[in-house]
Design an enzyme around this catalytic site. Structure first.
Site, PDB file in Angstrom:
ATOM      1  N   LEU A 122       0.824  -1.202   0.000  1.00 42.48           N
ATOM      2  CA  LEU A 122       0.000   0.000   0.000  1.00 42.48           C
ATOM      3  C   LEU A 122       0.861   1.257   0.000  1.00 42.48           C
ATOM      4  O   LEU A 122       0.459   2.292  -0.504  1.00 42.48           O
ATOM      5  CB  LEU A 122      -0.918   0.020   1.223  1.00 42.48           C
ATOM      6  CG  LEU A 122      -2.039  -1.028   1.244  1.00 42.48           C
ATOM      7  CD1 LEU A 122      -2.822  -0.926   2.538  1.00 42.48           C
ATOM      8  CD2 LEU A 122      -2.962  -0.850   0.053  1.00 42.48           C
ATOM      9  N   GLY A 180       7.877   4.041   3.286  1.00 41.89           N
ATOM     10  CA  GLY A 180       8.477   5.304   3.690  1.00 41.89           C
ATOM     11  C   GLY A 180       9.722   5.060   4.499  1.00 41.89           C
ATOM     12  O   GLY A 180      10.263   3.958   4.522  1.00 41.89           O
ATOM     13  N   ALA A 181      10.193   6.094   5.185  1.00 38.62           N
ATOM     14  CA  ALA A 181      11.419   5.972   5.970  1.00 38.62           C
ATOM     15  C   ALA A 181      11.259   4.968   7.092  1.00 38.62           C
ATOM     16  O   ALA A 181      12.216   4.360   7.535  1.00 38.62           O
ATOM     17  CB  ALA A 181      11.803   7.339   6.532  1.00 38.62           C
ATOM     18  N   THR A 210       7.283  -0.295   5.509  1.00 39.47           N
ATOM     19  CA  THR A 210       6.292  -0.547   4.462  1.00 39.47           C
ATOM     20  C   THR A 210       4.951  -0.937   5.069  1.00 39.47           C
ATOM     21  O   THR A 210       4.898  -1.573   6.116  1.00 39.47           O
ATOM     22  CB  THR A 210       6.781  -1.673   3.529  1.00 39.47           C
ATOM     23  OG1 THR A 210       8.100  -1.368   3.079  1.00 39.47           O
ATOM     24  CG2 THR A 210       5.861  -1.834   2.331  1.00 39.47           C
ATOM     25  N   ILE A 211       3.880  -0.546   4.366  1.00 36.19           N
ATOM     26  CA  ILE A 211       2.527  -0.950   4.743  1.00 36.19           C
ATOM     27  C   ILE A 211       1.981  -1.853   3.643  1.00 36.19           C
ATOM     28  O   ILE A 211       2.061  -1.531   2.456  1.00 36.19           O
ATOM     29  CB  ILE A 211       1.609   0.264   4.929  1.00 36.19           C
ATOM     30  CG1 ILE A 211       2.108   1.116   6.097  1.00 36.19           C
ATOM     31  CG2 ILE A 211       0.174  -0.175   5.185  1.00 36.19           C
ATOM     32  CD1 ILE A 211       1.340   2.381   6.292  1.00 36.19           C
ATOM     33  N   LYS A 232       1.531  -3.184   9.042  1.00 31.98           N
ATOM     34  CA  LYS A 232       2.505  -2.098   9.138  1.00 31.98           C
ATOM     35  C   LYS A 232       3.823  -2.694   9.618  1.00 31.98           C
ATOM     36  O   LYS A 232       3.941  -3.146  10.748  1.00 31.98           O
ATOM     37  CB  LYS A 232       1.994  -1.051  10.120  1.00 31.98           C
ATOM     38  CG  LYS A 232       2.821   0.211  10.182  1.00 31.98           C
ATOM     39  CD  LYS A 232       2.307   1.136  11.278  1.00 31.98           C
ATOM     40  CE  LYS A 232       0.833   1.430  11.107  1.00 31.98           C
ATOM     41  NZ  LYS A 232       0.357   2.361  12.142  1.00 31.98           N
ATOM     42  N   ASP A 238      -3.942  14.388  17.877  1.00 30.06           N
ATOM     43  CA  ASP A 238      -3.791  14.496  16.421  1.00 30.06           C
ATOM     44  C   ASP A 238      -5.127  14.270  15.722  1.00 30.06           C
ATOM     45  O   ASP A 238      -5.188  13.635  14.678  1.00 30.06           O
ATOM     46  CB  ASP A 238      -2.753  13.483  15.933  1.00 30.06           C
ATOM     47  CG  ASP A 238      -2.244  13.815  14.530  1.00 30.06           C
ATOM     48  OD1 ASP A 238      -2.595  14.894  14.011  1.00 30.06           O
ATOM     49  OD2 ASP A 238      -1.522  12.997  13.947  1.00 30.06           O
TER      50      ASP A 238
END
EC number: 2.7.10.1
Length: 604
Positions: A138, A141-142, A145-146, A165, A257
């Protein structure tokens, strides 16, 4: 003539001689016999006598014996006293040593300080890597992976769509701690309007397994379907978000958030709060949380959170007001055109977000109450539930939308959605995560077999991960990646910028870093929030230790501003809205929301 007393030889005497000096200078001792005649005592009777022989000698004096007895008795008493004293002293020493040992042992045990807080009885399911299958990437990133995947519980013939995740191999201990902190928070919640954690896999790379949402995040959803969203949907979403936040408040959890991007759509009638990367559980005696730094969503934050990094349930109420404003403006960007560094001064001067065109003053006044400077003056979430529930019963009275009565959101069946989502998978045993967990009385008790296959359902009931957004077809809407490792990280993925632009990536302006960067370039990490990255596109990316995620909302999100810095840089920046998808986009490195060296103007 007869003697009147005693006869001693030829003489009459009053008493027989006793110790009289006789012949040869010997002492003469006599006694009177029955005839009153004085007779000599036995030679051994040195003190006189009362009769013949030794038997007549008088007994010796008892004084020495008495004295000896007294002395002996006293000695015995002294000995006994000393013995008792020694016994008591020994007993005292033993007791003292025992007390000292007990005190030493007690020092090894923490003192009891009962908090009165109820125990957290949530269950965390530890999954084996063999229990789930990764189907499709999906995003990356740093942080790692997802994946979109399937969870197949051991010993059961069911398949549950999930988001996996996975941290990358070189993840720091801090990143591991943060993802476990998020797992703790997600495992501690169980509410229809809050996303839940399905399990965690502790392989060499930590993996979180969460629900997969069919409709993605609410921000994308309202932007895509803004022409079909009626007043009833908007007000119902406001009610459900308030219910989810009220539940978190009851669990003493500050979200920190809350935003439309962090609300996921299960069905058009059902939304869930997600993204607990910044969430903090308050102790029984805690009223607020003081943050130390990190990337934070400045334009969604209460003033006290921006200036003093104080977070409470009432600061979440402020964020709720901004989230409602996002819904009522169909995904508009709050404080658009105002640099994040100036937000605090703007708020202190009394400026607030404008009244959305579709809102009556009743709805707008609720938002305004959420944005009061005094935190105690803001409404509680239970009050917001009551207010919006009342409005949801008569939507056209409070929201004025042209053609409201004719609006209807599409609702594809689960069958269609999951066939698209899991094209290569056998659909017969697919079960929704909620459907799988509902029969369990405990949060994660032993599996139950009383489940309804997902294909028989007529409404989409799948869930997205806590930080991912995908569309109904599984590939239109981007997916948000890990919110606290990648999005809030100062670690740049700047070497991906040019290729990211070529692939259609755009920066998103929600987050600004509060952590001290290692070097200034870390401010320009690209965040491609609302563009899908296919497997083909991913294959074109350079393979190194860092990953660029097209589904993140905040790797370099400008609203997540760094307040852990020294004086604010005075550069002025401009940036176009991050959802514009057309044209040859160039990342403006002078974007004001991408400042790393930030302190609110009022604090500099």
């Amino acid at each position: 003539m007869k003697c009147a007393h005693f006869i001693d030889g030829p003489h009459c005497v009053k008493a027989c001689p006793a110790g009289v000096l006789g012949e040869n200078d010997t002492l003469v001792r006599k006694y009177a016999d029955a005839n009153a005649v004085c007779q000599l005592c036995h030679p051994n009777c040195t003190r006189g006598c009362k009769g013949p022989g030794l038997e007549g000698c008088p007994n010796g004096s008892k004084t020495p014996s008495i004295a000896a007895g007294v002395v002996g008795g006293l000695l015995c008493l002294v000995v006994v006293g000393l013995g008792i004293g020694l016994y008591l002293r020994r007993r005292h020493i033993v007791r003292k040593r025992t007390l000292r040992r007990l005190l030493q042992e007690r020092e090894l045990v923490e003192p009891l300080t009962p908090s009165g807080e109820a125990p957290n009885q949530a269950h965390l399911r530890i999954l084996k890597e063999t229990e789930f299958k990764k189907v499709k990437v999906l995003g990356s990133g740093a942080f790692g992976t997802i994946y979109k995947g399937l969870w197949i519980p051991e010993g059961e013939k069911v398949k549950i769509p999930v988001a996996i995740k996975e941290l990358r191999e070189a993840t720091s201990p801090k990143a591991n701690k943060e993802i476990l902190d998020e797992a703790y928070v997600m495992a501690s919640v169980d509410n229809p309007h809050v996303c839940r954690l399905l399990g965690i896999c502790l392989t060499s790379t930590v993996q979180l397994i969460t629900q997969l949402m069919p409709y993605g995040c609410l921000l994308d959803y309202i932007r895509e379907h803004k022409d079909n969203i009626g007043s009833q949907y908007l007000l119902n979403w406001c009610v459900q978000i308030a219910k989810g936040m009220n539940y978190l408040e009851e669990r003493r959890l500050v979200h920190r958030d809350l935003a439309a991007r962090n609300v996921l759509v299960k069905t058009p009638q059902h939304v869930k709060i997600t993204d607990f990367g910044l969430a903090k559980l308050l102790g029984a005696d805690e009223k607020e949380y003081h943050a130390e730094g990190g990337k934070v969503p400045i334009k969604w934050m209460a003033l006290e959170s921006i200036l003093h990094r104080i977070y409470t349930h009432q600061s979440d109420v402020w964020s709720y007001g901004v989230t409602v404003w996002e819904l009522m403006t169909f995904g508009s960007k709050p404080y658009d055109g105002i640099p994040a560094s100036e937000i605090s001064s703007v708020l202190e001067k009394g400026e607030r977000l404008p009244q959305p065109p579709i809102c009556t003053i009743d709805v707008y006044m609720i938002m305004v109450k959420c944005w009061m400077i005094d935190a105690d003056s803001r409404p509680k979430f239970r009050e917001l539930i009551a207010e919006f529930s009342k409005m949801a019963r008569d939507p056209p009275r409070y929201l004025v939308i042209q053609g409201d009565e004719r609006m209807h959101l599409p609702s594809p069946t689960d069958s269609k959605f999951y066939r698209t989502l899991m094209e290569e998978e056998d659909m017969e045993d697919i079960v929704d995560a909620d459907e799988y967990l509902v029969p369990h009385q405990g949060f994660f008790n032993s599996p139950s077999t009383s489940r309804t296959p997902l294909l028989s359902s007529l409404s989409a009931t799948s869930n997205n991960s806590a930080t991912n957004c995908i569309d109904r077809n599984g590939q239109g809407h981007p997916v948000r990646e890990d919110s606290f490792v990648q999005r809030y990280s100062s670690d740049p993925t700047g070497n991906f910028l040019e290729e990211s632009i070529d692939d259609g990536f755009l920066p998103a302006p929600e987050y600004v870093n509060q952590l001290m960067p290692k070097k200034p370039s870390t401010a320009m990490v690209q965040n491609q929030i609302y563009n899908f990255i296919s497997l083909t596109a991913i294959s074109k990316l350079p393979m190194d230790s860092r990953y660029q995620n097209s589904h993140s909302t905040a790797v370099d999100n400008p609203e997540y501003l760094n307040t852990n810095q020294s004086p604010l840089a005075k550069t002025v920046f401009e940036s176009s809205p991050y959802w514009i998808q057309s044209g040859n986009h160039q990342i403006n490195l002078d974007n004001p929301d991408y400042q790393q060296d930030f302190l609110p103007t009022s604090c500099s």
